[in-house]
Write a protein that holds these residues in place. Structure first.
Motif, PDB file in Angstrom:
ATOM      1  N   THR A 310      18.675  43.076  78.641  1.00  7.24           N
ATOM      2  CA  THR A 310      18.255  42.352  79.715  1.00  7.24           C
ATOM      3  C   THR A 310      18.590  40.818  79.577  1.00  7.24           C
ATOM      4  O   THR A 310      19.062  40.120  80.471  1.00  7.24           O
ATOM      5  N   GLN A 311      18.319  40.402  78.211  1.00  9.83           N
ATOM      6  CA  GLN A 311      18.740  38.813  77.902  1.00  9.83           C
ATOM      7  C   GLN A 311      20.337  38.748  78.031  1.00  9.83           C
ATOM      8  O   GLN A 311      20.674  37.693  78.579  1.00  9.83           O
ATOM      9  N   PHE A 312      21.080  39.557  77.565  1.00  6.34           N
ATOM     10  CA  PHE A 312      22.612  39.469  77.843  1.00  6.34           C
ATOM     11  C   PHE A 312      22.849  39.544  79.038  1.00  6.34           C
ATOM     12  O   PHE A 312      23.907  38.582  79.410  1.00  6.34           O
ATOM     13  N   THR A 313      22.353  40.348  80.074  1.00  4.11           N
ATOM     14  CA  THR A 313      22.671  40.437  81.489  1.00  4.11           C
ATOM     15  C   THR A 313      22.536  38.991  82.210  1.00  4.11           C
ATOM     16  O   THR A 313      23.437  38.356  82.845  1.00  4.11           O
ATOM     17  N   PHE A 314      21.063  38.689  82.054  1.00  7.57           N
ATOM     18  CA  PHE A 314      20.802  37.244  82.568  1.00  7.57           C
ATOM     19  C   PHE A 314      21.618  36.071  82.126  1.00  7.57           C
ATOM     20  O   PHE A 314      21.782  35.383  82.777  1.00  7.57           O
ATOM     21  N   GLY A 315      21.901  36.134  80.763  1.00  2.82           N
ATOM     22  CA  GLY A 315      22.583  35.054  80.313  1.00  2.82           C
ATOM     23  C   GLY A 315      24.032  34.968  80.703  1.00  2.82           C
ATOM     24  O   GLY A 315      24.629  33.999  81.230  1.00  2.82           O
ATOM     25  N   CYS A 316      24.668  36.034  81.002  1.00  2.00           N
ATOM     26  CA  CYS A 316      26.151  36.468  81.898  1.00  2.00           C
ATOM     27  C   CYS A 316      26.103  35.807  82.987  1.00  2.00           C
ATOM     28  O   CYS A 316      26.921  35.167  83.400  1.00  2.00           O
ATOM     29  N   LEU A 317      24.934  36.050  83.884  1.00  2.00           N
ATOM     30  CA  LEU A 317      24.807  35.590  85.100  1.00  2.00           C
ATOM     31  C   LEU A 317      24.862  34.172  85.023  1.00  2.00           C
ATOM     32  O   LEU A 317      25.213  33.451  85.952  1.00  2.00           O
ATOM     33  N   ALA A 318      23.966  33.460  84.355  1.00  2.00           N
ATOM     34  CA  ALA A 318      23.550  32.140  84.227  1.00  2.00           C
ATOM     35  C   ALA A 318      25.083  31.568  84.036  1.00  2.00           C
ATOM     36  O   ALA A 318      25.455  30.628  84.638  1.00  2.00           O
ATOM     37  N   LEU A 319      25.827  32.139  83.012  1.00  2.00           N
ATOM     38  CA  LEU A 319      27.062  31.488  82.644  1.00  2.00           C
ATOM     39  C   LEU A 319      27.817  31.602  83.628  1.00  2.00           C
ATOM     40  O   LEU A 319      28.676  30.565  84.008  1.00  2.00           O
ATOM     41  N   ILE A 320      28.149  32.536  84.569  1.00  2.00           N
ATOM     42  CA  ILE A 320      29.017  32.558  85.522  1.00  2.00           C
ATOM     43  C   ILE A 320      28.886  31.755  86.737  1.00  2.00           C
ATOM     44  O   ILE A 320      29.558  31.242  87.258  1.00  2.00           O
ATOM     45  N   ILE A 321      27.431  31.648  87.012  1.00  2.00           N
ATOM     46  CA  ILE A 321      26.743  30.706  87.994  1.00  2.00           C
ATOM     47  C   ILE A 321      27.332  29.194  87.678  1.00  2.00           C
ATOM     48  O   ILE A 321      27.673  28.585  88.479  1.00  2.00           O
TER      49      ILE A 321
END
Length: 794
Positions: A310-321
């Motif tokens: 979950t941390q990986f998923t939210f971290g990747c989304l934050a970086l893309i945004i």
């Protein structure tokens, strides 16, 4: 993450791109690879072992760092990759195609007649405000129409491709957004290369973006038939900026937005931007690894109780945004790639090697766009991160007598400066004297504002008023930061010009840095290495400044602007119009390592100054110079403008810097060292000076008959060098028969040029040849021609 062999191959690729500025640079890299393969062959590695004493006093053999060198075939592969990189760079370099809009400029603009055109296309960037208060954006052109006038019919219509750099009146650009279909009426032009040493190369800047033409627009017509706007990240940026500006106001609001998304994504006022750049805090206005670490830190803290997936998923989304909001800048892309690597390491429960991650990120980005190797933001971002990885631990270790937080606070800006300052000196020749100290003091404020700005930006996406409320808490920290930067910028000697260092100095400094990083002998003698680096910068600069004698006629419009460098003494004659001081004179003087102007002579065009009093006040470039460099002796002759605001401001600024302001009377002799200058007439802008046995005559915009009367009256000596307006060029050359004649622009007909060639006078036109330079041991040299004929490494 990346093995030693991969490191060498990546370095070979990067080195190949760096050497694209050298003829045959790729073969140099291949030669390095072949030489490394021979020198570090496995059969010869044993001879690099070193002997040292252990704790018991016994001699033991210690492997040298060179024994970790890769296999010879890796050296060969790295050399071959470097050779291929040079070809890849040339292949990816933007070139206009046969239907590019830039190919139609020569036929559209005939001589000085500016052909009016209408260009249709799609807005490809957010409109921004230029320093001249015009709107600027990039237009993807699709159709070119030639017209007789703004309201007349279309004569010729052509389908075109390519991008245009467009500037229009600010009201015309208001409300434009990316993706909008418009038609712009204006005049096409080809961007010019730098005309003066140290000046900004506008042509190269645009070519790196694939833009080969510009359009000075007058009117915009919107072609979209509906009001529905296509969704884009620009809308999200606009929502965040408006929310943060609502209660913070200007300049605090745009500053907070710029510290979150970068100044390239936010239209930050130029006075604030210049203030931070001058003080050495430009990196706070560029989205980079610092912002990425804050974003990731915030996301990981909020999801600390969740699974690693979950941390990986939210971290990747934050970086893309975050990447989308900042506009895909090279420095952000580098930081985001390293952020992804850190998230992968978190997911796999493995430690990521930061140096390998940085090198891999740089290689991936340069594969995407090899032209980024010459992007200054990319270079500084890479070097600053390298400094944080390899130098911060050593500095913190030496400061172990301090608290860890305090030691880190000092180590981070110091390490970044060590690795980025050589490139800054190479490009600009200027260093902020208090930059490291200001970074240390301001770090808590910068971290608070950046983190608070990110939180308020997230809130603004959900509830704009809530984002405004959170942003308002940052008013006082932002105000304190601005006042702190202003205080440091007003300190004496806040900006130190050492002159642009040469390529060999740049390479030597980084060679010392690498030796300190890799070789134990140098690691034990870091103070000696630091003194060597300082000597590599200051000794050549001191020798150059105190031995150089040169006269430079700058390309600065219709007024003669002359700089005399006489073994450490600097004289400036005239300042040109508004903007000339900031964009022409100051960059040149800073590149030359000038920190003070010893003598300045301002005589200008007296007639035009008197006729347009208010215009003169608004377009005085002397204040632009005085705000950065002190003038020791200021001589000025504008008798009818003594009580104007502009003259009073100049007097106050000169006296504030403990300089001497002296009115210049007709016939008065001014001795500036080896040059003796004299203003000839009360009404005519004519100045003559003698230097190194040569007579120079600077003639403003006056009739040749008036100059002839002065010459016949014996007021003028026959000059060897003449500067005059193009209108009087033929008559004055025939009258004086000078060795060299210089004019601002060369719209002279072929018949006149043929007549002038019979006089054996060498002609220069600053609009075409750029700055003209002369030294006693050489001939007159045009800057544009010299730049085009010489190649440099960087």
């Amino acid at each position: 993450m990346i093995q030693t062999s991969g490191v060498f191959i990546c370095l070979g690729f990067i080195l190949g791109l760096l050497l694209t500025g050298v003829p045959g640079g790729g073969f140099w890299v291949l030669g390095f690879g072949v030489g490394g393969a021979v020198l570090f062959g496995r059969r010869r590695l044993g001879q690099f072992a070193q002997k040292s004493e252990n704790a018991n006093g016994k001699t033991q053999t210690v492997p040298s760092i060179w024994q970790n060198a890769p296999h010879p075939r890796i050296w060969l592969v790295a050399g071959l990759v470097g050779l291929l990189a040079t070809g890849y760079f040339q292949w990816r370099s933007p070139q206009p195609n046969e239907n590019d809009i830039s190919t139609f400029i020569a036929s559209e603009n005939n001589g000085n007649q500016q052909q009016l055109v209408i260009v249709r296309g799609e807005v490809a960037s957010n409109p921004r405000l230029t320093r001249s208060q015009r709107g600027q954006f990039v237009l993807a052109a699709t159709q070119l129409d030639e017209v007789k006038n703004e309201t007349g019919p279309v004569d010729v219509s052509k389908g075109v491709t390519g991008k245009l750099y467009v500037t229009v009146p600010i009201l015309q650009a208001t409300g434009l957004y990316p993706g909008q279909q418009i038609a712009v009426t204006g005049v096409l032009y080809k961007p010019r290369t730098a005309s003066n040493p140290g000046a900004f190369d506008f042509q190269r800047f645009l070519q790196q973006q694939g833009i080969f033409a510009g359009l000075t627009g007058r009117q915009i017509n919107v072609l979209d038939q509906y009001d529905e706007r296509k969704w884009g990240w620009w809308q999200v940026r606009q929502r965040i900026v408006r929310s943060q500006v609502r209660w913070l106001g200007v300049p605090a609001g745009p500053l907070v937005s710029a510290m979150v998304m970068g100044s390239r994504a936010v239209d930050l006022p130029y006075d604030i931007r210049d203030l931070f750049v001058k003080a050495g805090l430009a990196h706070t206005l560029a989205a980079s690894g610092f912002h990425v670490s804050l974003v990731l830190g915030l996301i990981l803290q909020l999801t600390r109780r969740a699974s690693k997936g979950t941390q990986f998923t939210f971290g990747c989304l934050a970086l893309i945004i975050f990447l989308s909001l900042t506009g895909f800048q090279p420095s952000v892309l580098r930081a985001v790639i390293m952020g992804f690597a850190a998230l992968v390491g978190l997911l796999l429960n493995r430690k990521v090697k930061q140096f390998g991650s940085l090198l891999l990120a740089a290689t991936i980005l340069l594969l995407i766009n090899p032209l980024w190797i010459w992007d200054l933001g990319f270079q500084l971002s890479f070097l600053a991160t390298l400094g944080l990885i390899v130098t911060v631990p050593a500095i913190v270790q030496r400061l172990d007598w301090l608290l860890l937080a305090v030691a880190s606070l000092i180590a981070v800006p110091l390490a970044a400066t060590i690795w980025t300052l050589p490139v800054q000196l190479y490009v600009f020749g200027v260093m902020p004297a208090y930059g490291v100290l200001l970074n240390i003091i301001s770090t808590p404020l910068i971290a608070t504002i950046s983190l608070g700005g990110i939180i308020s930006a997230i809130a603004a996406l959900v509830w704009p008023v809530g984002g405004s409320a959170l942003a308002s808490v940052l008013y006082y920290p932002t105000d304190w930061l601005i006042k702190l930067v202003e205080a440091f910028s007003n300190l004496p000697g806040n900006s130190l010009s050492v002159g642009s260092i040469s390529t060999w100095q740049l390479l030597a400094i980084y060679a010392v840095d690498i030796l300190v990083l890799l070789v134990r002998w140098w690691q034990k003698r870091q103070l000696f290495a630091g003194l060597m680096v300082i000597s590599l910068v200051l000794i050549p600069s001191w020798y150059y400044t105190n031995t150089l004698f040169r006269i430079t006629v700058l390309a600065a419009g219709t007024e003669p602007v002359v700089v005399i460098q006489d073994r450490g003494t600097v004289t400036l004659i005239n300042s040109g119009n508004e903007g000339t001081g900031r964009f022409t004179i100051l960059p040149f003087l800073q590149q030359q390592g000038v920190n003070q102007i010893d003598s300045a002579i301002a005589y200008g065009n007296v007639r035009s100054a008197i006729a347009s009093n208010s215009k003169y006040q608004d377009s005085n470039a002397w204040l632009e110079v005085l705000q950065t460099l002190p003038i020791k002796n200021f001589y000025e002759y504008l008798p009818n403008l003594k009580n104007t605001t502009a003259i009073q401001a100049i007097q106050q600024e000169v006296q504030k810097q403990q300089g001497i302001y002296q009115p210049l009377a007709p016939g008065q002799t001014v001795n500036t060292g080896s040059a003796v200058a004299q203003l000839i007439n009360e009404q005519l802008p004519v100045l003559q000076f003698q230097i190194q046995g040569q007579n120079w005559l600077l003639v403003g915009n006056v009739k040749s008959t008036e100059v002839e009367q002065l010459y016949k009256a014996g007021s003028l000596l026959r000059p060897q060098v003449l500067w005059c307006s193009p209108q009087s060029l033929r008559e004055l050359v025939q009258m004086f028969q000078p060795q060299v004649a210089i004019a601002s622009y060369g719209n002279v007909d072929s018949r006149t040029l043929s007549e002038l060639s019979k006089n054996q006078t060498k002609l220069f036109f600053t609009s075409e040849n750029g700055a003209i330079q002369w030294t006693p041991n050489g001939q007159f040299e045009a800057f544009v021609q010299a730049t085009e004929s010489n190649s440099s490494v960087f």
